[in-house]
Enzyme design. Structure first.
Site, PDB file in Angstrom:
ATOM      1  N   GLY A 136      -6.150  14.640  42.445  1.00  6.87           N
ATOM      2  CA  GLY A 136      -6.525  14.973  40.728  1.00  6.87           C
ATOM      3  C   GLY A 136      -4.869  14.578  39.944  1.00  6.87           C
ATOM      4  O   GLY A 136      -4.004  15.253  39.451  1.00  6.87           O
ATOM      5  N   TYR A 137      -5.155  13.090  40.084  1.00  9.30           N
ATOM      6  CA  TYR A 137      -4.354  11.650  38.891  1.00  9.30           C
ATOM      7  C   TYR A 137      -5.295  11.834  37.288  1.00  9.30           C
ATOM      8  O   TYR A 137      -4.858  11.988  35.979  1.00  9.30           O
ATOM      9  CB  TYR A 137      -3.994  11.080  39.482  1.00  9.30           C
ATOM     10  CG  TYR A 137      -3.564  10.779  40.881  1.00  9.30           C
ATOM     11  CD1 TYR A 137      -2.872  11.554  41.295  1.00  9.30           C
ATOM     12  CD2 TYR A 137      -3.239   9.133  41.764  1.00  9.30           C
ATOM     13  CE1 TYR A 137      -2.377  11.540  42.780  1.00  9.30           C
ATOM     14  CE2 TYR A 137      -2.483   8.791  42.528  1.00  9.30           C
ATOM     15  CZ  TYR A 137      -2.158  10.569  43.465  1.00  9.30           C
ATOM     16  OH  TYR A 137      -1.200  10.306  44.390  1.00  9.30           O
ATOM     17  N   SER A 138      -6.124  11.777  37.627  1.00  6.90           N
ATOM     18  CA  SER A 138      -6.605  11.179  36.257  1.00  6.90           C
ATOM     19  C   SER A 138      -7.100  12.706  35.038  1.00  6.90           C
ATOM     20  O   SER A 138      -7.641  13.582  35.575  1.00  6.90           O
ATOM     21  CB  SER A 138      -7.941   9.967  36.460  1.00  6.90           C
ATOM     22  OG  SER A 138      -7.812   9.053  37.397  1.00  6.90           O
ATOM     23  N   SER A 170     -13.196  12.486  43.108  1.00  2.00           N
ATOM     24  CA  SER A 170     -13.698  11.801  43.974  1.00  2.00           C
ATOM     25  C   SER A 170     -14.238  13.410  45.141  1.00  2.00           C
ATOM     26  O   SER A 170     -12.881  13.906  45.159  1.00  2.00           O
ATOM     27  CB  SER A 170     -13.109  10.713  44.569  1.00  2.00           C
ATOM     28  OG  SER A 170     -13.387   9.667  43.316  1.00  2.00           O
ATOM     29  N   GLU A 253      -3.320   3.681  48.863  1.00  2.00           N
ATOM     30  CA  GLU A 253      -4.616   3.148  48.608  1.00  2.00           C
ATOM     31  C   GLU A 253      -5.565   2.054  48.494  1.00  2.00           C
ATOM     32  O   GLU A 253      -6.336   1.558  49.270  1.00  2.00           O
ATOM     33  CB  GLU A 253      -5.198   4.008  46.892  1.00  2.00           C
ATOM     34  CG  GLU A 253      -6.476   3.723  46.371  1.00  2.00           C
ATOM     35  CD  GLU A 253      -6.722   4.737  45.373  1.00  2.00           C
ATOM     36  OE1 GLU A 253      -5.636   5.086  45.024  1.00  2.00           O
ATOM     37  OE2 GLU A 253      -8.061   4.651  44.876  1.00  2.00           O
TER      38      GLU A 253
HETATM   39  C1  LIG Z   1     -15.812   6.134  41.316  1.00  2.00           C
HETATM   40  C2  LIG Z   1     -15.101   6.406  40.618  1.00  2.00           C
HETATM   41  C3  LIG Z   1     -13.725   7.401  41.456  1.00  2.00           C
HETATM   42  C4  LIG Z   1     -12.569   7.551  41.309  1.00  2.00           C
HETATM   43  N1  LIG Z   1     -12.074   8.610  41.866  1.00  2.00           N
HETATM   44  C5  LIG Z   1     -10.839   9.165  41.010  1.00  2.00           C
HETATM   45  C6  LIG Z   1      -9.892  10.429  42.198  1.00  2.00           C
HETATM   46  O1  LIG Z   1     -10.086  10.474  43.226  1.00  2.00           O
HETATM   47  N2  LIG Z   1      -8.972  10.806  41.521  1.00  2.00           N
HETATM   48  C7  LIG Z   1      -8.700  10.304  40.384  1.00  2.00           C
HETATM   49  O2  LIG Z   1      -7.287  11.294  39.537  1.00  2.00           O
HETATM   50  N3  LIG Z   1      -9.212   9.178  39.368  1.00  2.00           N
HETATM   51  C8  LIG Z   1     -10.303   9.253  40.334  1.00  2.00           C
HETATM   52  N4  LIG Z   1     -10.734   7.888  39.344  1.00  2.00           N
HETATM   53  C9  LIG Z   1     -10.612   7.122  38.020  1.00  2.00           C
HETATM   54  C10 LIG Z   1      -9.756   6.288  37.764  1.00  2.00           C
HETATM   55  O3  LIG Z   1      -8.502   6.176  38.619  1.00  2.00           O
HETATM   56  C11 LIG Z   1      -9.540   5.965  36.451  1.00  2.00           C
HETATM   57  O4  LIG Z   1     -10.988   5.595  35.455  1.00  2.00           O
HETATM   58  C12 LIG Z   1      -8.971   4.359  36.088  1.00  2.00           C
HETATM   59  O5  LIG Z   1      -7.812   4.587  36.854  1.00  2.00           O
HETATM   60  C13 LIG Z   1      -9.258   3.954  34.559  1.00  2.00           C
HETATM   61  O6  LIG Z   1      -9.158   4.690  33.711  1.00  2.00           O
HETATM   62  P1  LIG Z   1      -9.870   5.601  32.668  1.00  2.00           P
HETATM   63  O7  LIG Z   1     -11.308   5.863  33.528  1.00  2.00           O
HETATM   64  O8  LIG Z   1      -8.379   6.026  31.680  1.00  2.00           O
HETATM   65  O9  LIG Z   1      -9.977   3.885  31.482  1.00  2.00           O
HETATM   66  P2  LIG Z   1      -9.029   3.290  30.735  1.00  2.00           P
HETATM   67  O10 LIG Z   1      -7.272   2.970  31.387  1.00  2.00           O
HETATM   68  O11 LIG Z   1      -8.785   4.100  29.354  1.00  2.00           O
HETATM   69  O12 LIG Z   1      -9.612   2.260  30.422  1.00  2.00           O
HETATM   70  C14 LIG Z   1     -10.296   1.090  29.704  1.00  2.00           C
HETATM   71  C15 LIG Z   1     -10.670   0.548  29.837  1.00  2.00           C
HETATM   72  O13 LIG Z   1      -9.398  -0.348  29.437  1.00  2.00           O
HETATM   73  C16 LIG Z   1      -8.871  -1.103  30.269  1.00  2.00           C
HETATM   74  N5  LIG Z   1      -6.893  -0.865  29.853  1.00  2.00           N
HETATM   75  C17 LIG Z   1      -6.797   0.207  29.855  1.00  2.00           C
HETATM   76  N6  LIG Z   1      -5.367  -0.197  29.997  1.00  2.00           N
HETATM   77  C18 LIG Z   1      -5.144  -1.485  30.258  1.00  2.00           C
HETATM   78  C19 LIG Z   1      -4.258  -2.481  29.947  1.00  2.00           C
HETATM   79  N7  LIG Z   1      -2.589  -2.299  29.628  1.00  2.00           N
HETATM   80  N8  LIG Z   1      -4.024  -3.839  29.803  1.00  2.00           N
HETATM   81  C20 LIG Z   1      -5.656  -4.446  29.949  1.00  2.00           C
HETATM   82  N9  LIG Z   1      -6.104  -3.491  30.362  1.00  2.00           N
HETATM   83  C21 LIG Z   1      -6.187  -2.267  29.867  1.00  2.00           C
HETATM   84  C22 LIG Z   1      -9.305  -0.644  31.849  1.00  2.00           C
HETATM   85  O14 LIG Z   1      -9.167  -2.302  32.105  1.00  2.00           O
HETATM   86  C23 LIG Z   1     -10.384  -0.264  31.071  1.00  2.00           C
HETATM   87  O15 LIG Z   1     -11.434  -1.860  31.036  1.00  2.00           O
HETATM   88  C24 LIG Z   1     -12.055   7.600  39.712  1.00  2.00           C
HETATM   89  C25 LIG Z   1     -13.108   6.540  38.919  1.00  2.00           C
HETATM   90  C26 LIG Z   1     -13.833   6.044  39.542  1.00  2.00           C
HETATM   91  C27 LIG Z   1     -14.903   5.326  38.927  1.00  2.00           C
END
Ligand SMILES: Cc1cc2nc3c(=O)[nH]c(=O)nc-3n(C[C@H](O)[C@H](O)[C@H](O)COP(=O)(O)OP(=O)(O)OC[C@H]3O[C@@H](n4cnc5c(N)ncnc54)[C@H](O)[C@@H]3O)c2cc1C
Length: 401
Positions: A136-138, A170, A253
Site C-alpha cells: 500500500g504505497y500509491s 496489486s 523490487e
Molecule cells: C500493474 C500495476 C501494479 C501496481 N501495483 C502497485 C502496488 O502493488 N502497490 C502500490 O502502491 N502501487 C502499485 N502500482 C502503482 C504504481 O506504482 C504507480 O502507478 C506508479 O508509481 C505511477 O504513479 P501514478 O499512476 O500516480 O502516475 P503519475 O505519477 O501521476 O505519472 C503520470 C505520468 O507522468 C510521468 N511523470 C510523473 N512524474 C514525473 C517526473 N518527475 N519526471 C518525468 N515524468 C514524470 C510518469 O512517467 C507518467 O507517465 C501499480 C501500478 C500498476 C500499473
C-alpha cells in the site's frame, strides 16, 4: 572477470538439477519460468501442486535462499543463489517460493528494519507461503511523487488510527497483510513524516474495491481505510522512518523485477512462433524486418544478463546495489512490450484474435502479453521515473527542479 565455478559450486548445481528433475511441477511445460500465480487459468487447479513445490523448496532451505539463518532461511551465498535461479530458469520451474511480494521486498525490509518479534512472526509464514502480502504505497494523487502521500495515522495509546485511500494495490483481494505507508507527521518535511505499518487486511474498517484492466484481468484494487486500528508493535522501523524502509523495499523490487530468464524463454518461444506463423506467404522468421526485431531483442536481453552479473559482482564485493537496478527495470519494460507486439505482428491478421476466439494462435498468449505489459511497466516506477533515476543518480546529471 572469471566466470568459472568452484568444484563445490558445481556440486551444488548438480544437486539442484537432480532436485528439479524429480520435483519441478512444470516438467515438460512451455510455461515461462517464474510466471506468477494468477497468470494462468490453470493456477487454481495447480495450487496444491504449487504448494507442494513451495514446501519441497522450503525443506531444502531454497525459499528466501540468501536470507539469514536466524530467520529460518539457509543463509546461502550469492553465487549458489545465482546457480539455483539459473537452473530453475532453464527448467522453467515456477517461482522459488509462492509468497511473491513477501519474498521480493516485504521480507527483506522486515529483516533489515523489523524487531525480533516481527521477524519471528512474519518471516516463517512468508517462507512457507502461508501468508501473502500486498503493498500500500500509491494513492490517487501520489504515485511517482510517492513522498506526497496523504493517508494518515494518528497515535492513540498503543495503537495507530489509519484513515485514507490507497490505489493500484496489486493482489489486495487475496493478501492477508499489507505493508502500508502512512503520514504520521504533517509538520515535518514530506519525506520524514512517513511511517511504515504492517496491517492485517481483515482489520475492521478496510474496504477493497477491485479494478479491472484492459486485458480483462483484475490484478489490483483500491483500498480504503476508515478508522482502522493498528497496534504500534506492527510499525516497521521507527516513526518517521517509513521512507528509508520503502527505499530498501523498492531497490529489492527493481532488482527482482529485472530477472531475465523469463525473457529468454519468451524469446525462444517467439522464434518458435516465427517458424510456425505465416506472414506474407512465408514463415514469419524469414521476414527481414522480423529477424531484425528478434536480433535487437536478443542483444538487449543479453545486455541485461551482463548487467545482472555486474550487480552480482558488486554484491560479492559487499558494495550496495542501488540506482543501477533501474537500468534493467527500464530495459525490461521496453523488451516486454516489444515481445507482445512482435508476437502479434508475426501472426499477420491472426494477431487480432484474442484468447477464446476460434483460430487464436497459441491460445492468444501474445495478445494477452501485448495488452498486459503497457500497464505492468508502470508498477514499481514508470519508465520516465527510471530515466530520472539513471540520469541523476548514475550519470550525475543536474537534478530536475
Ligand atoms: C500493474 C500495476 C501494479 C501496481 N501495483 C502497485 C502496488 O502493488 N502497490 C502500490 O502502491 N502501487 C502499485 N502500482 C502503482 C504504481 O506504482 C504507480 O502507478 C506508479 O508509481 C505511477 O504513479 P501514478 O499512476 O500516480 O502516475 P503519475 O505519477 O501521476 O505519472 C503520470 C505520468 O507522468 C510521468 N511523470 C510523473 N512524474 C514525473 C517526473 N518527475 N519526471 C518525468 N515524468 C514524470 C510518469 O512517467 C507518467 O507517465 C501499480 C501500478 C500498476 C500499473
Amino acid at each position: 572477470m572469471d566466470f568459472s565455478f568452484t568444484p563445490e559450486e558445481e556440486a551444488f548445481r548438480d544437486e539442484v538439477r537432480a532436485f528439479l528433475a524429480e520435483r519441478n511441477p512444470n516438467r515438460g511445460s512451455k510455461r515461462a519460468h517464474g510466471a506468477e500465480v494468477g497468470e494462468s487459468d490453470d493456477d487454481v487447479a495447480s495450487l496444491p501442486k504449487l504448494l507442494a513445490w513451495n514446501q519441497a523448496l522450503y525443506e531444502r532451505g531454497w525459499v528466501g535462499f540468501s536470507w539469514p539463518k536466524e530467520v529460518g532461511a539457509s543463509g546461502g551465498g550469492l553465487i549458489e543463489q545465482m546457480i539455483l535461479k539459473e537452473e530453475a530458469g532453464k527448467a522453467r520451474a515456477p517461482m522459488l517460493g509462492l509468497s511473491y511480494m513477501g519474498l521480493a521486498w516485504v521480507g527483506p525490509a522486515i529483516i533489515q528494519y523489523g524487531t525480533d518479534e516481527q521477524k519471528q512472526r512474519f518471516i516463517p509464514k512468508i517462507l512457507r507461503a502461508e501468508e501473502h502480502w500486498c503493498t500500500g504505497y500509491s494513492e490517487p494523487g501520489s504515485g511517482s511523487d510517492l513522498a506526497s502521500l496523504q493517508c494518515r495515522a494518528e497515535r492513540d495509546g498503543d495503537e495507530y488510527v489509519v484513515n485514507g485511500q490507497k490505489i493500484w494495490t496489486s493482489l489486495a483481494m487475496w493478501a492477508q497483510w499489507i505493508i502500508l505507508l502512512v503520514r504520521t507527521d504533517f509538520t515535518a518535511s514530506k519525506h520524514t513524516g512517513i511511517t511504515c505499518l504492517l496491517v492485517p487486511m481483515k482489520a475492521a474498517g478496510i474496504t477493497v474495491r477491485p479494478i479491472k484492466t484492459m486485458n480483462g484481468d483484475t490484478p489490483f484494487a483500491e483500498v480504503f481505510f476508515d478508522n482502522v486500528r493498528v497496534l504500534v508493535k506492527n510499525r516497521l522501523g521507527e516513526e518517521g522512518q517509513g521512507w528509508d524502509v520503502t527505499k530498501t523495499a523498492l531497490s529489492h523490487e527493481r532488482s527482482s523485477i529485472a530477472e531475465v530468464t523469463s525473457l529468454q524463454h519468451n524469446l525462444d518461444d517467439l522464434k518458435d512462433l516465427g517458424r510456425r506463423a505465416c506472414l506474407n506467404g512465408r514463415a514469419a522468421i524469414e521476414d527481414p524486418g522480423i529477424r531484425q526485431r528478434l536480433a535487437r531483442l536478443e542483444s538487449t536481453i543479453e545486455a541485461m544478463r551482463l548487467n545482472g552479473l555486474r550487480f552480482l559482482t558488486k554484491q560479492l564485493r559487499g558494495e550496495p546495489v542501488g540506482a543501477e537496478t533501474s537500468v534493467n527495470k527500464l530495459l525490461r519494460t521496453e523488451v516486454e512490450i516489444e515481445i507482445g507486439k512482435l508476437g502479434c505482428d508475426m501472426q499477420g491478421s491472426y494477431g487480432q484474435l484474442v484468447k477464446g476466439s476460434p483460430g487464436a494462435i497459441d491460445g492468444g498468449r501474445w495478445q494477452k502479453h501485448m495488452l498486459s505489459w503497457p500497464s505492468v511497466v508502470i508498477g514499481g516506477g514508470t519508465p520516465n521515473v527510471q530515466r530520472n533515476v539513471i540520469a541523476e543518480r548514475i550519470l550525475g546529471l543536474p537534478h530536475d527542479a
